[in-house]
Write a protein that holds these residues in place. Structure first.
Motif, mmCIF file in Angstrom:
data_model
loop_
_atom_site.group_PDB
_atom_site.id
_atom_site.type_symbol
_atom_site.label_atom_id
_atom_site.label_comp_id
_atom_site.label_asym_id
_atom_site.label_seq_id
_atom_site.Cartn_x
_atom_site.Cartn_y
_atom_site.Cartn_z
ATOM 1 N N ARG A 8 52.147 43.650 16.977
ATOM 2 C CA ARG A 8 51.541 43.776 15.790
ATOM 3 C C ARG A 8 51.532 45.142 15.231
ATOM 4 O O ARG A 8 51.682 45.255 14.041
ATOM 5 C CB ARG A 8 49.869 43.400 16.063
ATOM 6 C CG ARG A 8 49.144 43.202 14.566
ATOM 7 C CD ARG A 8 47.578 42.896 14.852
ATOM 8 N NE ARG A 8 47.167 42.164 13.847
ATOM 9 C CZ ARG A 8 46.545 42.770 12.792
ATOM 10 N NH1 ARG A 8 47.070 44.159 12.637
ATOM 11 N NH2 ARG A 8 46.155 42.268 11.605
ATOM 12 N N VAL A 15 55.050 46.771 6.908
ATOM 13 C CA VAL A 15 53.615 46.588 6.004
ATOM 14 C C VAL A 15 53.780 47.879 4.890
ATOM 15 O O VAL A 15 53.882 47.540 3.736
ATOM 16 C CB VAL A 15 52.291 46.613 6.720
ATOM 17 C CG1 VAL A 15 51.310 46.509 5.625
ATOM 18 C CG2 VAL A 15 52.308 45.243 7.457
ATOM 19 N N LYS A 19 54.329 48.035 0.857
ATOM 20 C CA LYS A 19 53.407 48.814 0.076
ATOM 21 C C LYS A 19 54.248 49.910 -0.748
ATOM 22 O O LYS A 19 53.853 50.246 -1.903
ATOM 23 C CB LYS A 19 52.179 49.213 0.764
ATOM 24 C CG LYS A 19 51.267 47.875 1.137
ATOM 25 C CD LYS A 19 50.185 48.081 1.832
ATOM 26 C CE LYS A 19 49.581 47.126 2.198
ATOM 27 N NZ LYS A 19 48.194 47.180 3.113
ATOM 28 N N VAL A 26 47.117 50.915 0.700
ATOM 29 C CA VAL A 26 47.066 50.443 2.468
ATOM 30 C C VAL A 26 45.858 49.702 2.544
ATOM 31 O O VAL A 26 46.023 48.575 3.343
ATOM 32 C CB VAL A 26 47.011 51.781 2.831
ATOM 33 C CG1 VAL A 26 46.532 51.435 4.507
ATOM 34 C CG2 VAL A 26 48.324 52.667 2.984
ATOM 35 N N THR A 27 44.704 49.887 2.111
ATOM 36 C CA THR A 27 43.483 49.117 2.551
ATOM 37 C C THR A 27 43.364 47.833 1.346
ATOM 38 O O THR A 27 43.243 48.175 0.018
ATOM 39 C CB THR A 27 42.102 49.918 2.352
ATOM 40 O OG1 THR A 27 42.318 51.000 3.218
ATOM 41 C CG2 THR A 27 40.900 49.065 2.832
ATOM 42 N N ASP A 28 43.289 46.855 2.154
ATOM 43 C CA ASP A 28 42.883 45.558 1.310
ATOM 44 C C ASP A 28 41.746 44.954 1.769
ATOM 45 O O ASP A 28 41.743 44.223 3.013
ATOM 46 C CB ASP A 28 44.112 44.557 1.368
ATOM 47 C CG ASP A 28 43.875 43.086 0.379
ATOM 48 O OD1 ASP A 28 42.793 42.927 0.450
ATOM 49 O OD2 ASP A 28 44.839 42.466 0.031
ATOM 50 N N GLU A 32 41.504 42.457 5.236
ATOM 51 C CA GLU A 32 40.858 42.797 6.283
ATOM 52 C C GLU A 32 39.714 41.833 6.766
ATOM 53 O O GLU A 32 39.556 41.296 7.840
ATOM 54 C CB GLU A 32 40.163 44.267 6.194
ATOM 55 C CG GLU A 32 41.306 45.300 6.112
ATOM 56 C CD GLU A 32 40.736 46.456 6.020
ATOM 57 O OE1 GLU A 32 39.496 46.697 6.771
ATOM 58 O OE2 GLU A 32 41.459 47.498 5.842
ATOM 59 N N GLN A 68 50.509 53.150 8.487
ATOM 60 C CA GLN A 68 51.137 52.954 6.997
ATOM 61 C C GLN A 68 50.755 54.552 6.422
ATOM 62 O O GLN A 68 51.523 55.061 5.643
ATOM 63 C CB GLN A 68 50.132 52.006 6.500
ATOM 64 C CG GLN A 68 50.494 50.707 6.932
ATOM 65 C CD GLN A 68 49.610 49.574 6.319
ATOM 66 O OE1 GLN A 68 49.741 49.476 4.830
ATOM 67 N NE2 GLN A 68 48.991 48.542 6.841
ATOM 68 N N ARG A 94 52.814 39.015 6.341
ATOM 69 C CA ARG A 94 51.242 38.524 6.653
ATOM 70 C C ARG A 94 51.356 37.313 7.704
ATOM 71 O O ARG A 94 50.590 37.072 8.434
ATOM 72 C CB ARG A 94 50.368 38.388 5.564
ATOM 73 C CG ARG A 94 49.737 39.580 5.096
ATOM 74 C CD ARG A 94 48.956 39.679 3.723
ATOM 75 N NE ARG A 94 48.467 41.011 3.368
ATOM 76 C CZ ARG A 94 47.656 40.958 2.365
ATOM 77 N NH1 ARG A 94 47.479 40.017 1.456
ATOM 78 N NH2 ARG A 94 47.080 42.315 2.166
HETATM 79 O O1 LIG Z 1 47.774 42.925 5.040
HETATM 80 C C1 LIG Z 1 47.829 44.209 4.831
HETATM 81 O O2 LIG Z 1 47.755 44.485 3.679
HETATM 82 C C2 LIG Z 1 47.884 45.346 5.864
HETATM 83 O O3 LIG Z 1 47.982 46.434 5.652
HETATM 84 C C3 LIG Z 1 47.619 44.930 7.258
HETATM 85 C C4 LIG Z 1 46.071 45.312 7.611
HETATM 86 C C5 LIG Z 1 46.116 44.353 8.954
HETATM 87 O O4 LIG Z 1 45.927 45.184 9.949
HETATM 88 O O5 LIG Z 1 45.773 43.229 9.163
HETATM 89 C C6 LIG Z 1 45.779 46.305 7.769
HETATM 90 C C7 LIG Z 1 45.054 46.953 6.411
HETATM 91 C C8 LIG Z 1 44.630 46.267 5.317
HETATM 92 O O6 LIG Z 1 43.516 46.727 4.887
HETATM 93 C C9 LIG Z 1 44.757 44.714 5.547
HETATM 94 C C10 LIG Z 1 45.287 44.224 7.054
#
Ligand SMILES: O=C(O)C(=O)C[C@]1(C(=O)O)C=C[C@@H](O)C=C1
Length: 154
Positions: A8, A15, A19, A26-28, A32, A68, A94
């Motif tokens: 993983r 990923v 991006k 990076v953060t979604d 999450e 990331q 994903r």
């Molecule tokens: O799917 C993403 O966009 C990812 O960056 C992967 C991931 C994860 O580890 O599942 C990590 C950070 C994001 O905030 C959301 C999910």
């Protein structure tokens, strides 16, 4: 189990590459939450403690973000060559992360009873070293393994 954690984490560069091209942060937070909800539901189904599984998955997300951020910063600064192409996050990366969730949760259900074992930390260190020899990682991914494994033992 550890093999799946590493598999993983080793997707984080892909990923990051997706991006880099899309400009998505990076953060979604919504994604999450979806990942954690899926892990929690699968834990209940597998007879594992959802709180333990969610804690381990929160570490997986944190570790992915470390990788990331590190790569995106290097690419932005021109310190290492940015990727020339990247897979699509939603349709290519994903789904693989989701497949790993379905495998990692039952694996965690099987290993969770050993989390409280006094030898858990030493066994984890040995197993980690073994997996790293079998599948060498880039320095960015290797640096995040500690975060990814930090909740596995009590
Ligand atoms: O799917 C993403 O966009 C990812 O960056 C992967 C991931 C994860 O580890 O599942 C990590 C950070 C994001 O905030 C959301 C999910």
């Amino acid at each position: 189990m550890l093999r799946l954690v590493i598999e993983r984490l080793d997707l984080a560069p892909e990923v990051a590459a997706s991006k880099y091209f899309s400009g998505q942060p990076v953060t979604d937070a919504a994604r999450e939450q979806a990942v954690l909800d899926a892990a929690s539901a699968a834990a209940t189904e597998a007879g594992a403690d959802p709180a333990y599984v969610v804690a381990v998955f929160a570490d997986q997300i944190a570790a992915s973000k470390e990788v990331q951020e590190s790569l995106l910063a290097q690419w932005a600064a021109g310190e290492s060559a940015a990727p020339a192409e990247a897979p699509d996050l939603a349709t290519e990366v994903r789904p693989v992360l989701d497949r790993i969730t379905t495998e990692l949760v039952p694996a965690l259900a099987a290993t969770a009873p050993f989390a409280a074992d006094p030898g858990c930390g030493a066994a984890l260190a040995d197993d980690t070293a073994e997996v790293l020899v079998a599948s060498p990682l880039t320095s960015e991914v290797a640096a995040a393994v500690a975060t990814a494994t930090s909740s596995l033992c009590d």
